[in-house]
Design an enzyme around this catalytic site. Structure first.
Site, short mmCIF file in Angstrom:
data_model
loop_
_atom_site.label_atom_id
_atom_site.label_comp_id
_atom_site.label_asym_id
_atom_site.label_seq_id
_atom_site.Cartn_x
_atom_site.Cartn_y
_atom_site.Cartn_z
N HIS A 65 78.81 -26.77 133.65
CA HIS A 65 78.45 -26.79 132.23
C HIS A 65 79.66 -26.36 131.41
O HIS A 65 80.13 -25.24 131.51
CB HIS A 65 77.27 -25.85 132.00
CG HIS A 65 76.72 -25.88 130.62
ND1 HIS A 65 76.76 -27.01 129.83
CD2 HIS A 65 76.10 -24.92 129.88
CE1 HIS A 65 76.18 -26.74 128.67
NE2 HIS A 65 75.79 -25.48 128.67
N SER A 90 77.94 -25.10 124.43
CA SER A 90 76.54 -25.40 124.66
C SER A 90 75.78 -25.39 123.33
O SER A 90 76.17 -26.12 122.42
CB SER A 90 75.96 -24.39 125.67
OG SER A 90 74.71 -24.82 126.16
N ASP A 145 78.15 -32.55 133.65
CA ASP A 145 77.44 -31.43 133.04
C ASP A 145 75.93 -31.59 133.24
O ASP A 145 75.34 -32.58 132.81
CB ASP A 145 77.76 -31.37 131.54
CG ASP A 145 77.41 -30.04 130.91
OD1 ASP A 145 76.31 -29.52 131.17
OD2 ASP A 145 78.24 -29.51 130.15
#
Length: 514
Positions: A483, A227, A453
């Protein structure tokens, strides 16, 4: 509110981590001290602090390996490397394989920004057992986070009110209320943490990682960024291309977008995840308890949120579930397909007037523990984003953008558009429109994108590959949900990542896993 697009650590509720006073981490004098020569004093890890999320000390890994913690001394201000220092909290688990097979340290950043790596790595440690055969697994609290000079803004009671506010205002009075609350929060950050706020940019954290690499004894930085951790990794590669070792970016932030473009992309991403959730629910043989068709599921959710705007329902006593809390709880549940069952349960209960499950999901997003204490993920998230991102938005600008955001997501559009005012009146100017990750000459970096995602849309992986430059980024696609990709358990993804990190085998660019 923290930007849900980047808050993986909060969303997965693993930031289990009381600020022992960030001031104690500042003020050391490093004059005439070579910080690269410092020796880390590894000891048994304490229980996570409140700022890290609280909870118990990390349990040993299967086989008995203990987690060890240490503090790395870094300059408060990298433009004055001989000046005051702060301490960065580190954690590691030593490699499990034969010493002659050890490659070095593998440094993790789990995202946020604002997530505590010291709290997160033990929560995921067993997931990386294969990688630990040849690496010491290492993570850290980046500056401004947890025990690393953690930013402190409002207290727990004030944060309860902050997260209950109407973050999707419908009229001028509500807009003024949101802006007033934002200014109050931001002023509290400056009052309580003003000394550290100018020094929490991603470029500062990247320089910290290069010092960490040297003190850990590695010629190259071997890195696993997830991320926001992909943005941090990209900035590191730009600043230190020759020091990049084997690196993996998973759940990739688009480095070419400014904050508005990123938020708009996330509106589309969360809407896609909601669409997929609704279709999955109605496809089940036992039926879907929250709607008869995908559109019916989404219409009923929209109706619930509209009702909550004027009439909140009981949540976690004594708090009530507001429209904003429900929206953040729904967003939190879309980070992983594993959470979809909790979203179904939470919606089913909310339709019967019980908002507890959705509020617990919202609390997880915001870093609130069951005892009512907050980690510092929100203050850190806002502080780092506002130090990084140059744009500052007014209410008039947001209103002009609402149609585009609503077109991208009827459910999340307003929520993400109004989040753009988070940095209004922030004490520190933002650094740039978007990060620079160009890294000519760096070793190959494996960039993993997930087509489903919600938080870092799939297109960001290709943008990262292109921005890193020719011969650096190697794209791998995972056709899945949630994610990130590695922690999905997909054997193809894990095989490719493990093959690169353990053996140095670079997958063919364009590899697709499903």
């Amino acid at each position: 509110m923290p930007n849900p697009s980047r808050s993986r650590a909060a969303a997965l509720a693993v930031a289990a981590v009381l600020l022992t006073s960030w001031v104690s981490g500042c003020g050391g004098d490093s004059e005439d001290e070579d910080l690269t020569a410092q020796k880390l004093d590894w000891k048994e890890c304490p229980a996570p602090s409140e700022a890290q999320g609280g909870g118990s000390a990390p349990s040993p890994l299967p086989g008995g390996t203990q987690w060890q913690c240490a503090t790395l001394k870094v300059p408060l201000d990298w433009s004055d490397p001989k000046g005051d220092t702060i301490g960065l909290a580190l954690i590691r688990a030593r490699a499990s394989g034969a010493p002659d097979r050890r490659i070095g340290s593998l440094v993790f950043n789990f995202g946020g920004p604002g997530g505590s790596g010291v709290a997160s790595l033990p929560a995921f440690g067993q997931d990386y057992a294969a990688l630990r055969t040849r690496y010491d697994l290492v993570s850290f609290d980046p500056r401004g986070v947890g025990r690393s000079a953690g930013v402190k803004c409002e207290n727990d009671q004030q944060l309860d009110r902050f997260f209950q506010q109407d973050a999707t205002p419908d009229d001028a009075a509500e807009q003024q209320g949101l802006l007033r609350n934002t200014r109050t929060f931001n002023a509290a950050c400056e009052k309580n943490s003003g000394r550290v706020l100018p020094h929490v940019r991603t470029t500062d954290a990247a320089r910290d990682m290069d010092l960490m690499r040297q003190v850990l004894g590695d010629d190259k930085l071997h890195y696993f960024g997830i991320s926001y951790g992909t943005e941090l990794g990209g900035v590191y590669a730009h600043l230190f291309p020759k020091n990049v070792g084997r690196a993996v970016f998973d759940g990739v932030v688009d480095p070419t977008q400014n904050v508005e473009q990123g938020s708009l992309g996330q509106a589309r991403g969360f809407q896609l995840a909601l669409d997929n959730f609704a279709e999955d629910c109605v496809s089940k043989a036992e039926g879907c308890p929250i709607g008869d068709s995908p559109q019916d599921v989404k219409d009923r959710i929209a109706g619930l949120l509209k009702d909550l705007d004027s009439k909140p329902i009981p949540g976690v006593f004594p708090r009530r579930l507001t429209q904003t809390a429900a929206t953040s709880g729904i967003a939190q549940s879309l980070y992983s397909k594993d959470f979809w069952e909790y979203l179904t349960e939470g919606l089913e209960q909310a339709y019967d007037g019980d908002g507890k499950v959705l509020m617990l999901l919202s609390d997880s997003m915001n870093g609130r523990s069951e005892n009512g204490q907050y980690s510092n993920i929100t203050p850190a998230n806002i502080s780092i984003n506002c130090a990084d991102d140059k744009p500052r938005y007014t209410a008039d600008q947001v209103r002009s953008k609402l149609p585009e955001f609503r077109a991208a997501s009827p459910l999340f559009g307003d929520y993400l558009a109004w989040g753009l005012v988070s940095c209004t009146d922030w004490a520190v100017p933002g650094a740039a429109e978007h990060p620079d990750v160009s890294a000519p000459g760096a070793a190959p970096i494996l960039v993993v994108g997930n087509t489903g995602d919600p938080a870092t849309p799939y297109e960001g992986a290709r943008a990262m590959v292109n921005a890193l430059g020719k011969g650096v980024g190697v794209e791998l696609t995972y056709k899945g949900q949630g994610h990130g990709a590695y922690d999905s358990g997909n054997k193809c993804v894990q095989g490719a990542v493990n093959g690169y990190l353990l053996q140095g085998t670079v997958p063919s660019t364009g590899t697709v896993c499903s």
